[in-house]
Design an enzyme around this catalytic site. Structure first.
Site, PDB file in Angstrom:
ATOM      1  N   ASP A 243      47.276  81.927  43.687  1.00  0.00           N
ATOM      2  CA  ASP A 243      45.996  82.010  43.868  1.00  0.00           C
ATOM      3  C   ASP A 243      45.812  83.529  44.514  1.00  0.00           C
ATOM      4  O   ASP A 243      46.765  84.314  45.061  1.00  0.00           O
ATOM      5  CB  ASP A 243      45.291  81.139  44.584  1.00  0.00           C
ATOM      6  CG  ASP A 243      43.636  80.759  44.180  1.00  0.00           C
ATOM      7  OD1 ASP A 243      43.251  81.689  43.602  1.00  0.00           O
ATOM      8  OD2 ASP A 243      43.030  79.950  44.376  1.00  0.00           O
ATOM      9  N   GLU A 455      26.400  76.024  45.865  1.00  0.00           N
ATOM     10  CA  GLU A 455      27.699  75.517  45.883  1.00  0.00           C
ATOM     11  C   GLU A 455      28.455  76.226  44.829  1.00  0.00           C
ATOM     12  O   GLU A 455      28.257  76.668  43.723  1.00  0.00           O
ATOM     13  CB  GLU A 455      27.486  73.965  45.443  1.00  0.00           C
ATOM     14  CG  GLU A 455      26.926  73.940  43.627  1.00  0.00           C
ATOM     15  CD  GLU A 455      26.751  72.400  43.176  1.00  0.00           C
ATOM     16  OE1 GLU A 455      27.606  71.569  43.754  1.00  0.00           O
ATOM     17  OE2 GLU A 455      26.379  72.243  42.230  1.00  0.00           O
TER      18      GLU A 455
END
Length: 719
Positions: A243, A455
């Site tokens: 990542d 979110e």
């Protein structure tokens, strides 16, 4: 792709790598890979995104967010969407190459899908996933990857990526230092099945490691995950990427190494081939110091070059069929239609008291549309989004649908999460407007929920809650207060929720007659929801997550044990259960049977049922099969089969679902997959076999009993 072609690409890649200097090889292990002109290697940026459409590189079709596509419970639709996304990816790539554009987000290696398990509704990135269930996530992930990577014998259309490997689902603000502690049982029963299916069934080309540690090992440098499980256990043949900037977390936050050099060496030596970031540039020194073998570096670069060769990037474009895809294929009318169909299929009808929906256009003169998500584009798309050439918010979709026939009155009602709309205004400064709109309206459509500013991922621009996680499951800001004011008008109210995760709308469930969960429905979402409200089609979505009643009933956010989590392990009744969703029509199952009531290792049980549309309008329904292993301490009935079927009124179709021995097996504390002697229950219906689903629908699935004659270890744990 043909096996001989894959061998050829790997042979060519090895030969190419053998011609590179140490520095040249190292230059290929970062996401912004350098050109090597003397070897004919062009610069290439590995970082691209396509979670629900080609992202971050200009105009493309913006499909419903992943959680919405999961709510379709439709594997074939996922393939169609992914096939369209990959076509647009190639169309844009071919155009970009023509003009020499090799910037970030301009390659053919797309870091999607996200097949993490949405174990806790507070997690901000849950809307990127296919929900809380390992089986549903597996099926959706496999079909998405197959649609992305294509079925050509010689070339891969684009490269998909299963992320984030593994045991990753928040908290976002701790992800760079967090250690997810998980038992072997939960690891192999819940967190890994979707990844395994993506590797073994879909042959996914890329796997991305997660930021966190799992049981003490940083995921992007985990011998257990990357070597023992992924490579040796599952036979993965593609490449592994970190990542972004996750490798620097090893020394900066996890504290498992002392320097950037050690972190790069640890990641590479334990199976990470590509660094999203720049720390792998330290690998030249790491090899010289003996911290990484050059043999391992060669292997990594060979993996990377093999991927590029599969994509046809070292061949004459005339030989690569996907290189002929025209830019005209991007943002096409056909993809707009598919997008609207996907949005239609994703909406879940949660409540429809006294058949308030669908509305009869001929009986209404004025509609009130109220709420912060009524005209909010961010609430259409979620995160990791592209740019649509046209957006249809709910307000726009309804106004376009009714035209001049019905007057539409609109009010934002309140800010999405703050206490006032105007900086100089008093608190709740749209309340009088709300009451005025309600007074003049025959029916009110309240549009509430969340968007990607509330979110999302830690570090996303505009996160109101800093980390992207939610503090609770309540409607934020003044939304509940405005909803109650709308209700007090005594006008019929339809609540449309746009969110990527569970909301505890208990008051609404008790008081509001009709409730729709629209997720983040994509650029065509407003049109699709308008058409649903007025009955152009029947809702068919199902809940891919549990909607809980309170945050208090959840375990600690940092607890990765599955005890009391998701429908598979929860003991209390849900507000809206996994697998639940209503329709405007009615369906009935009949003639449900199994071809044998005994399951043994290597065996298969064929489940058959006939589904009939007993209502008066066309609709689609999902046959769901759940399995319960009948002994103490086992999970609740788990989804093990599904099939979406569309039927005209009065039409019947036979549905067949196959259950292998794995469907009746569970992991033990050692991680072994065990088919244990005893009995299992098979539930066949259109919902979960739980109390709350039956209470909401008035139906119960049919139960059949299967016997397991002897205990067998179906699969030994690979660690």
């Amino acid at each position: 792709m043909k096996a001989e072609k894959m061998k050829e690409y790997r042979r060519r890649a090895k030969e190419l790598v053998a011609s590179m200097t140490l520095e040249e090889k190292v230059s290929q292990t970062v996401h912004g890979a350098a050109a090597i002109p003397r070897l004919g290697v062009k610069a290439y940026n590995w970082w691209n995104e396509a979670l629900h459409g080609v992202a971050r590189a200009g105009v493309a079709t913006v499909f419903p967010q992943a959680i919405g596509m999961a709510a379709t419970f439709d594997e074939d639709l996922l393939w169609e969407v992914a096939e369209a996304v990959s076509t647009e990816g190639r169309a844009k790539f071919n155009m970009q190459q023509k003009y020499g554009d090799t910037d970030i987000y301009k390659g053919l290696t797309f870091w999607a899908p996200n097949v993490n398990i949405f174990r806790d509704p507070r997690w901000g990135r849950g809307h990127e996933t296919f929900g809380e269930d390992p089986y549903l996530t597996s099926r959706m992930g496999v079909r998405f990857i197959e649609g992305m990577q294509g079925d050509d014998e010689n070339y891969m259309k684009v490269a998909a990526c299963a992320k984030h490997f593994a045991v990753h689902s928040g908290p976002e603000d701790e992800r760079h230092s967090f250690n997810a502690v998980v038992s072997k049982q939960d690891l192999f029963e819940t967190y890994l099945p979707a990844f395994e299916a993506c590797v073994k069934e879909a042959k996914v080309e890329t796997v991305m490691g997660a930021y966190n540690r799992t049981n003490g090992e940083p995921c992007c440098g985990s011998k257990t995950l990357l070597l023992d499980i992924l490579r040796k256990g599952w036979g993965f043949e593609g490449h592994v990427t970190s990542d972004c900037w996750a490798v620097k977390d090893f020394h900066e936050y996890h504290g498992v190494t002392n320097s950037a050099l050690e972190s790069a060496a640890m990641a590479m030596q334990n199976g990470c081939d590509l660094n999203c970031g720049s720390l792998f540039l330290y690998l030249s020194e790491a090899v010289k110091r003996g911290l990484v073998t050059e043999e391992r570096l060669n292997e990594a670069v060979t993996n990377l070059m093999t991927t590029r060769m599969k994509l046809g990037l070292f061949d004459d474009p005339e030989k690569v069929p996907y290189s002929q895809i025209s830019f005209a294929e991007n943002d096409s009318r056909a993809n707009d239609e598919l997008n609207r169909r996907a949005a239609r299929k994703s909406v879940v009808l949660l409540k429809n008291e006294n058949h308030l929906l669908p509305l009869d256009k001929n009986k209404i003169r004025t509609i009130g549309i109220i709420g912060p998500n009524a005209n909010n584009r961010k609430a259409l798309v979620g995160n990791y989004e592209g740019t649509a050439s046209r957006y249809y918010t709910i307000s726009e979709g309804i106004q376009d649908y009714v035209g001049e026939d019905i007057r539409v009155l609109f009010s934002e009602g309140c800010h999405l999460c703050r206490t006032k709309m105007s900086g100089l205004g008093q608190e709740n400064d749209r309340l009088s407007e709300v009451r005025g709109v309600c007074e003049m309206s025959d029916v009110v459509i309240a549009c509430m929920g969340l968007d990607s500013s509330l979110e999302g991922e830690e570090g996303d621009e505009g996160n109101e809650y800093a980390s992207g996680d939610k503090p609770n499951l309540s409607l934020p800001g003044l939304q509940q207060e405005i909803l109650e004011a709308i209700y007090e008008s005594k006008k019929p109210v339809i609540l449309v929720l746009l969110s990527g995760s569970a909301l505890a709308v208990n008051w609404a469930d008790e008081h509001i007659p009709a409730i729709l969960q629209g997720w983040y429905p994509g650029a065509e979402g407003g049109r699709a929801i308008a058409e649903l409200i007025f009955g152009d089609y029947s809702p068919e979505g199902k809940m891919p997550v549990t909607f809980y009643r309170t945050t208090e009933e959840l375990p600690a956010f940092t607890d990765y044990s599955m005890k009391n989590r998701t429908y598979r392990y929860m003991k209390q009744d849900a507000l809206y259960p996994f697998g639940y969703g209503l329709s405007y029509t009615e369906f009935a199952l009949s003639g449900t049977s199994i071809d044998t009531d005994v399951i043994q290792n290597g065996g298969v049980i064929r489940v058959k049922t006939t589904i009939t549309n007993t209502g008066t309008i066309r609709g689609a329904e999902t046959v769901q099969v759940y399995v319960k292993v009948c002994r103490p301490g086992t999970p609740n009935p788990q989804l093990k089969g599904l099939k979406k079927t569309e039927l005209a009124p009065g039409e019947s179709k036979e549905v067949e679902i196959m259950l292998e021995e794995r469907s009746f097996s569970l992991r033990d504390e050692n991680g072994d997959l065990v088919l244990e002697k005893g009995t299992c229950q098979v539930f066949v219906g259109t919902q979960q076999p739980d109390h709350r689903s039956s209470e909401l629908t008035g139906r119960t699935p049919e139960m059949l009993t299967v016997t397991v004659p002897e205990t067998v270890i179906v699969e030994k744990c690979c660690i």
